[in-house]
Design an enzyme around this catalytic site. Structure first.
Site, PDB file in Angstrom:
ATOM      1  N   PRO A  87      -8.284   6.304  13.009  1.00 22.27           N
ATOM      2  CA  PRO A  87      -8.745   4.981  12.595  1.00 22.27           C
ATOM      3  C   PRO A  87      -8.635   4.818  11.078  1.00 22.27           C
ATOM      4  O   PRO A  87      -8.871   5.769  10.328  1.00 22.27           O
ATOM      5  CB  PRO A  87     -10.212   4.935  13.047  1.00 22.27           C
ATOM      6  CG  PRO A  87     -10.567   6.303  13.506  1.00 22.27           C
ATOM      7  CD  PRO A  87      -9.320   7.117  13.644  1.00 22.27           C
ATOM      8  N   VAL A  88      -8.255   3.593  10.640  1.00 20.16           N
ATOM      9  CA  VAL A  88      -8.059   3.324   9.199  1.00 20.16           C
ATOM     10  C   VAL A  88      -9.412   3.243   8.482  1.00 20.16           C
ATOM     11  O   VAL A  88     -10.368   2.681   9.012  1.00 20.16           O
ATOM     12  CB  VAL A  88      -7.300   1.974   9.022  1.00 20.16           C
ATOM     13  CG1 VAL A  88      -7.192   1.588   7.553  1.00 20.16           C
ATOM     14  CG2 VAL A  88      -5.907   2.076   9.644  1.00 20.16           C
ATOM     15  N   GLY A  91     -12.600   7.973   6.874  1.00 21.70           N
ATOM     16  CA  GLY A  91     -12.958   9.315   6.382  1.00 21.70           C
ATOM     17  C   GLY A  91     -12.157  10.421   7.026  1.00 21.70           C
ATOM     18  O   GLY A  91     -12.399  11.600   6.777  1.00 21.70           O
ATOM     19  N   GLY A  93      -8.806  10.609   6.718  1.00 25.07           N
ATOM     20  CA  GLY A  93      -7.564  10.834   5.965  1.00 25.07           C
ATOM     21  C   GLY A  93      -6.377  10.061   6.511  1.00 25.07           C
ATOM     22  O   GLY A  93      -5.237  10.529   6.440  1.00 25.07           O
ATOM     23  N   SER A  95      -4.954   7.357   5.330  1.00 30.25           N
ATOM     24  CA  SER A  95      -3.987   6.927   4.310  1.00 30.25           C
ATOM     25  C   SER A  95      -3.134   8.109   3.853  1.00 30.25           C
ATOM     26  O   SER A  95      -1.920   7.965   3.638  1.00 30.25           O
ATOM     27  CB  SER A  95      -4.682   6.250   3.122  1.00 30.25           C
ATOM     28  OG  SER A  95      -5.616   7.117   2.542  1.00 30.25           O
ATOM     29  N   ALA A  96      -3.753   9.282   3.732  1.00 29.16           N
ATOM     30  CA  ALA A  96      -2.975  10.473   3.356  1.00 29.16           C
ATOM     31  C   ALA A  96      -1.946  10.777   4.435  1.00 29.16           C
ATOM     32  O   ALA A  96      -0.763  11.046   4.144  1.00 29.16           O
ATOM     33  CB  ALA A  96      -3.900  11.667   3.150  1.00 29.16           C
ATOM     34  N   ASP A 138      -6.824  15.405   0.363  1.00 34.75           N
ATOM     35  CA  ASP A 138      -6.403  14.830   1.651  1.00 34.75           C
ATOM     36  C   ASP A 138      -4.894  14.965   1.851  1.00 34.75           C
ATOM     37  O   ASP A 138      -4.420  15.343   2.931  1.00 34.75           O
ATOM     38  CB  ASP A 138      -6.766  13.337   1.725  1.00 34.75           C
ATOM     39  CG  ASP A 138      -8.265  13.106   1.805  1.00 34.75           C
ATOM     40  OD1 ASP A 138      -9.023  14.013   1.432  1.00 34.75           O
ATOM     41  OD2 ASP A 138      -8.671  12.007   2.226  1.00 34.75           O
TER      42      ASP A 138
HETATM   43  C1  MEV Z   1     -12.274  11.154   0.588  1.00 37.72           C
HETATM   44  O1  MEV Z   1     -11.653  11.579   1.810  1.00 37.72           O
HETATM   45  C2  MEV Z   1     -12.884  12.309  -0.122  1.00 37.72           C
HETATM   46  C3  MEV Z   1     -13.523  12.024  -1.476  1.00 37.72           C
HETATM   47  O2  MEV Z   1     -13.953  13.281  -2.004  1.00 37.72           O
HETATM   48  C4  MEV Z   1     -12.558  11.365  -2.446  1.00 37.72           C
HETATM   49  C5  MEV Z   1     -11.413  12.270  -2.869  1.00 37.72           C
HETATM   50  O3  MEV Z   1     -11.521  13.506  -2.761  1.00 37.72           O
HETATM   51  O4  MEV Z   1     -10.438  11.707  -3.372  1.00 37.72           O
HETATM   52  C6  MEV Z   1     -14.735  11.125  -1.335  1.00 37.72           C
END
Ligand code: MEV
Length: 305
Positions: A87-88, A91, A93, A95-96, A138
């Site tokens: 899912p976009v 958390g 990842g 986009s990575a 990520d």
């Molecule tokens: C985002 O997946 C993780 C954070 O630590 C940001 C980052 O590391 O760029 C919140």
């Protein structure tokens, strides 16, 4: 046509703290974004976000990838079709994964000769361009796979237990959450810096626990990390509901993954408890996804001609 895929990730420890140079442990999960790419006369990008041409608003990551790869190869046009189990803005990842898989696909389609390290580096540059700030975590983990200590970039043992993800289905903006933590830290440096450094300390202690497969002790520390994420303001009522539902139904541990605010939490559990934990997450309104970690990062799935 070439198809490449890259995995998402969860943070066992250290999101946010890693932005300030602290140690984190991030783990690739077997939920993938697939990119089907073929040469074309114009640029076409097809995904759940819409069907567009080169478009920095709807498809900023992929548009940046195309622009970057145009500097390395003679690309007249390309058709990219994205399918994702991630899912976009959750958390995990997403986009990575889409950035890494797209670079990898174009790298092979146009014979650009980028190494894996260069793919990870290029993907990080693009994440930073789109998000304003991003640690390389990520993109590195999506490229390389496995369970990785960062910033050391050391692969450690894979987890043998299942991972149950709970999605609040609330979009969360990494840029905004990272900005909020920066504001809090500027206001109370003497309070927030020790919290971030404690999170880094937990990641270091956790390395041996992962290696020894001591998930009970590891879980205790993960729960402490969760408390500190709440302390720096990246929790939410929905995330806490899912975290406590998972813990109360027998999970070893449960915490947020990624930026927080919305998005996902995840739990570690013994095999026998998995379905009970998933059900408890759904009972309080979350969407449960049962998965596991993976040693495989970005990979080519097929290439015809
Ligand atoms: C985002 O997946 C993780 C954070 O630590 C940001 C980052 O590391 O760029 C919140």
């Amino acid at each position: 046509m070439i198809t490449c895929s890259a995995p998402g990730k969860v943070y066992l420890f250290g999101e946010h703290a890693v932005v300030y140079g602290q140690t984190a442990i991030c783990c690739a999960v077997e939920l993938r974004t697939r990119v089907h790419a073929e040469k074309s006369d114009d640029v076409q990008i097809l995904s759940v976000l819409g069907n567009t041409g080169f478009d920095m608003d709807v498809h900023p990551y992929i548009s940046h990838v195309i622009r970057m790869m145009c500097d390395l190869a003679d690309i007249k046009g390309v058709r990219l079709h994205i399918e994702s189990e991630l899912p976009v803005g959750s958390g995990l990842g997403s986009s990575a994964a889409v950035t890494v898989a797209s670079i990898y696909a174009l790298n092979h389609l146009y014979d650009c000769g980028l190494s894996l390290d260069e793919v990870a580096k290029a993907a990080h540059v693009i994440e930073r361009k789109v998000q304003g700030s991003a640690s390389p975590t990520d993109t590195y983990v999506s490229t390389m796979g496995g369970v990785v200590m960062v910033p050391q970039r050391r692969k450690i043992s894979l987890l043998k237990c299942p991972i149950i993800i709970g999605n609040t289905n609330r979009f969360s903006s990494t840029k905004e959450l990272v900005g909020n933590v920066a504001d809090l830290r500027n206001e109370f440096p003497s309070v927030i810096d020790p919290i971030l450094s404690n999170i880094g300390q937990m990641s270091k202690l956790a390395e041996e626990l992962v290696t020894k497969h001591d998930y009970l002790t590891l879980g205790k520390l993960m729960n402490v990390n969760q408390g500190l994420l709440d302390a720096i303001g990246v929790g939410s009522f929905e995330l806490s509901s899912l975290v406590y539902a998972a813990r109360n139904s027998g999970a070893i541990s449960a915490k947020i993954t990624g930026a927080g605010g919305g998005g996902c939490m995840f739990a570690l559990a013994e095999d026998e408890e998995v379905f009970q934990v998933a059900k408890s997450i759904e009972d309080v309104g979350g969407e449960a996804i049962i998965t596991k970690n993976t040693r495989e990062g970005v990979r080519m799935e097929s290439f015809n001609g």
